[in-house]
Design a protein around this motif. Structure first.
Motif, PDB file in Angstrom:
ATOM      1  N   ALA A  38       0.810  -1.218   0.000  1.00 18.54           N
ATOM      2  CA  ALA A  38       0.000   0.000   0.000  1.00 18.54           C
ATOM      3  C   ALA A  38       0.842   1.266   0.000  1.00 18.54           C
ATOM      4  O   ALA A  38       0.326   2.361  -0.227  1.00 18.54           O
ATOM      5  CB  ALA A  38      -0.937   0.012   1.210  1.00 18.54           C
ATOM      6  N   GLY A  39       2.145   1.147   0.293  1.00 11.28           N
ATOM      7  CA  GLY A  39       3.025   2.313   0.309  1.00 11.28           C
ATOM      8  C   GLY A  39       3.360   2.821   1.697  1.00 11.28           C
ATOM      9  O   GLY A  39       3.955   3.895   1.842  1.00 11.28           O
ATOM     10  N   LYS A  40       3.040   2.059   2.739  1.00  7.43           N
ATOM     11  CA  LYS A  40       3.273   2.524   4.114  1.00  7.43           C
ATOM     12  C   LYS A  40       4.762   2.714   4.404  1.00  7.43           C
ATOM     13  O   LYS A  40       5.169   3.741   4.951  1.00  7.43           O
ATOM     14  CB  LYS A  40       2.669   1.530   5.112  1.00  7.43           C
ATOM     15  CG  LYS A  40       1.184   1.275   4.930  1.00  7.43           C
ATOM     16  CD  LYS A  40       0.618   0.329   5.976  1.00  7.43           C
ATOM     17  CE  LYS A  40       1.275  -1.047   5.967  1.00  7.43           C
ATOM     18  NZ  LYS A  40       1.052  -1.792   4.702  1.00  7.43           N
ATOM     19  N   THR A  41       5.574   1.721   4.047  1.00  7.63           N
ATOM     20  CA  THR A  41       7.015   1.829   4.301  1.00  7.63           C
ATOM     21  C   THR A  41       7.630   2.935   3.457  1.00  7.63           C
ATOM     22  O   THR A  41       8.519   3.666   3.911  1.00  7.63           O
ATOM     23  CB  THR A  41       7.706   0.483   4.023  1.00  7.63           C
ATOM     24  OG1 THR A  41       7.250  -0.479   4.979  1.00  7.63           O
ATOM     25  CG2 THR A  41       9.221   0.610   4.156  1.00  7.63           C
ATOM     26  N   THR A  42       7.153   3.113   2.228  1.00  7.51           N
ATOM     27  CA  THR A  42       7.643   4.209   1.381  1.00  7.51           C
ATOM     28  C   THR A  42       7.322   5.556   2.008  1.00  7.51           C
ATOM     29  O   THR A  42       8.153   6.475   1.989  1.00  7.51           O
ATOM     30  CB  THR A  42       7.012   4.128  -0.026  1.00  7.51           C
ATOM     31  OG1 THR A  42       7.389   2.889  -0.643  1.00  7.51           O
ATOM     32  CG2 THR A  42       7.474   5.276  -0.907  1.00  7.51           C
TER      33      THR A  42
END
Length: 264
Positions: A38-42
């Motif tokens: 989902a892009g959380k770490t990004t």
């Protein structure tokens, strides 16, 4: 302490995050949730300055000190690395401070053990100790309870809440699901490339979308109740619905004006 406005990130022409707004205040626990990919770490890496945004702005309070707990740590099994040595590789730490922080996270007993021999819960506590050695104003914790059993997860989440209380630091926490951390969270931000919704966590319940994602395991997890007015197809594209559900009252949640919900 942290203010993100209109953040977008693209890799090789593929949009990973789009138009993200986020704030973290002093003494506040903010949890990012969403499915894998989902892009959380990004988003976290962008806040830390490790990923360059394609658009938008990130503002950190001047002089802000960040303690970061990464999602994974890989240590060569043949490397002779004790916990004591591991925690003093990056900066000089006095014996008293080292003992104090390990005691604070409940890991004083492993100080002379090899990092490679630690259990999942012990390793996560040591990584948390390393973050605390920076004397942070804000803790950024990426999936802090992976490889930890349910009992250990409860203990770690309680520990994070206690650290927030005693140190007064803000916490930006990443999780791919809701788990028991929701009982200790002030604000929840649901991310799937963009922000789907955000607001205060709700009591444990059996949300249909959550059950669809986690199946029978969802019954044991605390749930943030929220309404999505959009969905994503299997490729992540937004699919518009003919009508949108009513948003929660302002006192319960802040809904974003999207006209779609998540699918698959």
């Amino acid at each position: 302490m942290v203010t993100v406005r209109g953040l977008s990130v693209s890799f090789g022409g593929r949009t990973v995050l789009e138009d993200i707004d986020l704030t973290v205040g002093a003494g506040e626990i903010v949890t990012l949730i969403g499915p894998n990919g989902a892009g959380k770490t990004t988003l976290v890496k962008s806040v830390l300055g490790l990923v360059k945004p394609s658009a938008g702005s990130i503002r950190l309070r001047p002089g802000l000190t960040v303690g970061y707990m990464p999602q994974r740590l890989q240590v060569e099994r043949t490397l002779p690395l004790t916990v004591r040595r591991f925690l003093t590789l990056w900066r000089k730490v006095g014996r008293a401070e080292l003992s104090q922080v390990l005691d604070e996270v409940g890991a004083a007993h492993v100080i002379d053990d090899a990092v490679q021999t630690l259990s999942g819960g012990e390793l996560q506590r040591v990584l948390l100790a390393r973050a605390l050695l920076r004397r942070p104003d804000i803790l950024v914790l990426d999936e802090p309870v992976q490889a930890v059993d349910v009992h250990g997860q409860i203990e770690l989440f309680n520990l994070i809440a206690e650290i927030r209380r005693t140190r007064g630091c803000g916490v930006l926490l990443v999780s791919h699901d809701l788990h028991l951390v929701m009982a200790r969270t002030d604000t929840v931000v649901c991310v799937n490339r963009h922000i789907c919704c955000s607001g205060h966590p709700e009591d444990v319940s059996r949300h249909p979308e959550y059950l669809a994602m986690f199946g029978r395991h969802a019954e044991a997890l605390a749930v943030y109740q929220h309404s999505h007015d959009h969905h994503h197809d299997c490729g992540g594209a937004v699919v518009t619905l003919p009508s949108a559900p009513q948003p929660l009252p302002d006192a319960q949640a802040r809904e974003h004006p999207a006209r779609h919900h998540h699918h698959g």
